[in-house]
Scaffold this motif. Structure first.
Motif, mmCIF file in Angstrom:
data_model
loop_
_atom_site.group_PDB
_atom_site.id
_atom_site.type_symbol
_atom_site.label_atom_id
_atom_site.label_comp_id
_atom_site.label_asym_id
_atom_site.label_seq_id
_atom_site.Cartn_x
_atom_site.Cartn_y
_atom_site.Cartn_z
ATOM 1 N N SER A 70 -5.941 -8.752 -1.159
ATOM 2 C CA SER A 70 -6.959 -7.719 -1.385
ATOM 3 C C SER A 70 -8.387 -8.236 -1.237
ATOM 4 C CB SER A 70 -6.781 -7.092 -2.776
ATOM 5 O OG SER A 70 -6.775 -8.073 -3.802
ATOM 6 N N ALA A 122 0.838 -1.204 0.000
ATOM 7 C CA ALA A 122 0.000 0.000 0.000
ATOM 8 C C ALA A 122 0.874 1.256 0.000
ATOM 9 C CB ALA A 122 -0.922 -0.010 1.217
ATOM 10 N N ILE A 152 -3.964 -5.119 1.630
ATOM 11 C CA ILE A 152 -3.473 -3.869 1.030
ATOM 12 C C ILE A 152 -4.581 -2.822 1.011
ATOM 13 C CG2 ILE A 152 -2.195 -2.880 -0.906
ATOM 14 C CD1 ILE A 152 -1.787 -5.729 -1.946
ATOM 15 N N ILE A 212 -4.615 1.087 2.281
ATOM 16 C CA ILE A 212 -4.898 2.199 1.368
ATOM 17 C C ILE A 212 -5.996 3.083 1.945
ATOM 18 C CG2 ILE A 212 -5.990 2.775 -0.844
ATOM 19 C CD1 ILE A 212 -3.126 2.115 -1.291
#
Length: 287
Positions: free
Chosen positions: A232, A210, A238, A242
């Protein structure tokens, strides 16, 4: 008569090819509705960040990644490709190869290539290079993930300032109550390894991937990121990191799964991503 036979056989071949291609994969949205790949690609172009979660050895998924990259390249002028399959300390070599400062042969000799790089990831890199699409090596160097698995995140504090440039900014927050991390702990129940350290090792990969995208996102770039689905799925990994930095980020996730029947999404895969690529269990594998 010969022309007729050739035309007949060609027709059968083309028909078979079309049928085989349509059966090679199906795309579903998170609710299990089938969508066309082209429609999904169009929707992807409306997002600043797209995570394509893969099964690392699934050849169909890698082909679809290339198709998506080509579709995004046709509609975006600020596109960046990024991926788990290169570690951050390989970035200089990648930049030099893309700028034709070193040869492809030298590049491949110096970076840490995954075993299936040439069959699965090299086509992505060659297309990006040919179109002037920058590439971000997002993964943490595996030696530092290994360090965390032995000593926990605190072990990273002992690294030099130079070494720390290859990992997410410290300290790294880890929510060990996230279902993905809890599931990992349950899967490894009974293992002699320190479970907290193993989760932290997974988290440093997620956090670093990220972190690697932050600058490009702040500069308004559009990113297609390639990673294992686990990183994800369910908007964790990640994606979680984010969203801590960019809570309003327009992002899209893709999951890759294998099923006996590709024509209907199995219930367990519902909601795991915005779009789910279903490929056959007996589909081609690179290893």
């Amino acid at each position: 008569m010969i022309k007729f036979c050739i035309s007949f056989l060609l027709g059968i071949f083309l028909s078979f090819s079309v049928d085989a291609q349509t059966a090679a994969f199906k795309v579903f949205d998170k609710e299990g509705r089938e969508v066309r790949f082209e429609a999904m690609s169009q929707i992807a172009s409306q997002h600043q960040l797209v995570f394509f979660g893969e099964l690392h050895n699934n050849s169909i998924a890698h082909w679809l990644q290339l198709r998506l990259l080509k579709a995004l390249e046709a509609s975006k002028d600020k596109l960046v490709l990024a991926g788990e399959f290169f570690e951050r300390d390989d970035q200089l070599n990648i930049n030099e190869w893309f700028a034709d400062r070193i040869t492809e042969r030298n590049f491949e000799a110096e970076v840490k290539l995954w075993n299936n790089y040439k069959t699965d990831y090299k086509p992505l890199m060659l297309f990006a290079k040919s179109k002037g699409i920058p590439f971000i090596a997002s993964n943490v160097p595996r030696k530092y993930a290994s360090l965390v698995s032995r000593e926990g995140l605190s072990g990273l504090e002992t690294l030099s300032d130079e070494a720390k440039t290859y990992i997410a900014a410290l300290p790294v927050t880890v929510d060990k109550e996230l279902p993905g991390y809890k599931g990992m702990a349950e899967m490894m129940h009974g293992s002699p390894m320190n479970m907290d350290y193993m989760i932290e090792a997974q988290a440093i990969k997620d956090a670093t991937m990220a972190y690697s995208l932050f600058k490009a996102l702040e500069n308004g770039k559009t990113i297609l990121h390639i990673n294992g689905s686990y990183h994800s799925n369910n908007y964790e990994g990640i994606v979680w990191y984010i969203l801590q930095r960019f809570p309003e980020m327009a992002l899209m996730t893709i999951n890759t799964v294998e099923q006996e029947n590709v024509h209907e999404l199995e219930e367990k895969h519902l909601g795991t991503a915005d779009y789910i690529m279903v490929t056959p269990l007996d589909g081609p594998k690179s290893y």
